[in-house]
Design an enzyme around this catalytic site. Sequence first.
Site, PDB file in Angstrom:
ATOM      1  N   CYS A   1      -6.729  -7.102 -11.206  1.00 31.52           N
ATOM      2  CA  CYS A   1      -5.910  -8.321 -11.120  1.00 31.52           C
ATOM      3  C   CYS A   1      -6.430  -9.397 -12.064  1.00 31.52           C
ATOM      4  O   CYS A   1      -5.653 -10.120 -12.682  1.00 31.52           O
ATOM      5  CB  CYS A   1      -5.860  -8.828  -9.687  1.00 31.52           C
TER       6      CYS A   1
ATOM      7  N   GLU B   1       0.825  -1.204   0.000  1.00 34.00           N
ATOM      8  CA  GLU B   1       0.000   0.000   0.000  1.00 34.00           C
ATOM      9  C   GLU B   1       0.865   1.262   0.000  1.00 34.00           C
ATOM     10  O   GLU B   1       2.088   1.203   0.151  1.00 34.00           O
ATOM     11  CB  GLU B   1      -0.947  -0.032   1.217  1.00 34.00           C
TER      12      GLU B   1
ATOM     13  N   GLU C   1      -1.577 -10.070  -6.179  1.00 34.16           N
ATOM     14  CA  GLU C   1      -1.566 -10.886  -7.403  1.00 34.16           C
ATOM     15  C   GLU C   1      -0.685 -10.240  -8.469  1.00 34.16           C
ATOM     16  O   GLU C   1       0.070 -10.921  -9.171  1.00 34.16           O
ATOM     17  CB  GLU C   1      -2.983 -11.047  -7.955  1.00 34.16           C
TER      18      GLU C   1
ATOM     19  N   CYS D   1      -9.535  -8.651  -7.348  1.00 37.42           N
ATOM     20  CA  CYS D   1     -10.169  -7.457  -7.916  1.00 37.42           C
ATOM     21  C   CYS D   1     -10.163  -7.527  -9.443  1.00 37.42           C
ATOM     22  O   CYS D   1      -9.474  -8.346 -10.057  1.00 37.42           O
ATOM     23  CB  CYS D   1      -9.468  -6.189  -7.428  1.00 37.42           C
TER      24      CYS D   1
ATOM     25  N   CYS E   1      -1.748  -4.594  -5.754  1.00 38.97           N
ATOM     26  CA  CYS E   1      -2.297  -5.826  -5.193  1.00 38.97           C
ATOM     27  C   CYS E   1      -1.279  -6.959  -5.225  1.00 38.97           C
ATOM     28  O   CYS E   1      -0.375  -6.989  -6.074  1.00 38.97           O
ATOM     29  CB  CYS E   1      -3.519  -6.273  -5.992  1.00 38.97           C
TER      30      CYS E   1
HETATM   31  N1  THU Z   1      -5.953  -6.226  -2.666  1.00 42.30           N
HETATM   32  C1  THU Z   1      -5.145  -7.193  -3.191  1.00 42.30           C
HETATM   33  O1  THU Z   1      -3.958  -7.287  -2.850  1.00 42.30           O
HETATM   34  N2  THU Z   1      -5.660  -8.017  -4.132  1.00 42.30           N
HETATM   35  C2  THU Z   1      -6.954  -7.964  -4.569  1.00 42.30           C
HETATM   36  O2  THU Z   1      -7.296  -8.678  -5.511  1.00 42.30           O
HETATM   37  C3  THU Z   1      -7.925  -7.099  -3.894  1.00 42.30           C
HETATM   38  C4  THU Z   1      -7.330  -6.039  -3.034  1.00 42.30           C
HETATM   39  C5  THU Z   1      -5.390  -5.317  -1.660  1.00 42.30           C
HETATM   40  C6  THU Z   1      -5.264  -3.899  -2.115  1.00 42.30           C
HETATM   41  C7  THU Z   1      -5.290  -3.149  -0.804  1.00 42.30           C
HETATM   42  O3  THU Z   1      -3.975  -3.133  -0.271  1.00 42.30           O
HETATM   43  C8  THU Z   1      -6.154  -4.005   0.112  1.00 42.30           C
HETATM   44  O4  THU Z   1      -6.224  -5.285  -0.515  1.00 42.30           O
HETATM   45  C9  THU Z   1      -7.545  -3.465   0.309  1.00 42.30           C
HETATM   46  O5  THU Z   1      -8.154  -3.161  -0.896  1.00 42.30           O
END
Ligand code: THU
Length: 129
Positions: A87, A44, A55, A84, A53
């Site tokens: 991804c 983040e 993935e 998401c 993310c």
């Molecule tokens: N996030 C992921 O790492 N992968 C996903 O497919 C969905 C969201 C992360 C992004 C962010 O750091 C946290 O989850 C909340 O959205």
Amino acid sequence: MKPEELVAAALDARARAYAPYSHYLVGAAVLAGDGTIIQGCNVENAAYPATICAERVALSAAVAQGRREFVALAVATRDGGAPCGTCRQVMAELGPEMAVYIADEHGAYRTTSVRELLPDSFGPASLHR
Ligand code: THU
């Protein structure tokens, strides 16, 4: 390779997630065609949209390490949250044939696929018609 091994690698990566804002820790692991496993976690940023993310970290790292063929991807979150949309699009680009294991923090998982997660996708072939 058993799905459980890939899920374990995703859980391991999740322990390194950098998520001081959402506190939603995500780990991913991708199985390359040569049998290697490459891990990723979400990273983040105080400027929220700069977050990446788990993935996409895993898949990007794998490409940077010279891998282009992908067999499966596991993603682990506290509650078995689904990947998401961004991804899913990146998975469709790099590993359209991949199996996807979506796991919770205890390692319980369900099996799906990139085709199921993103049907009728825009992909490399879409640009060459
Ligand atoms: N996030 C992921 O790492 N992968 C996903 O497919 C969905 C969201 C992360 C992004 C962010 O750091 C946290 O989850 C909340 O959205």
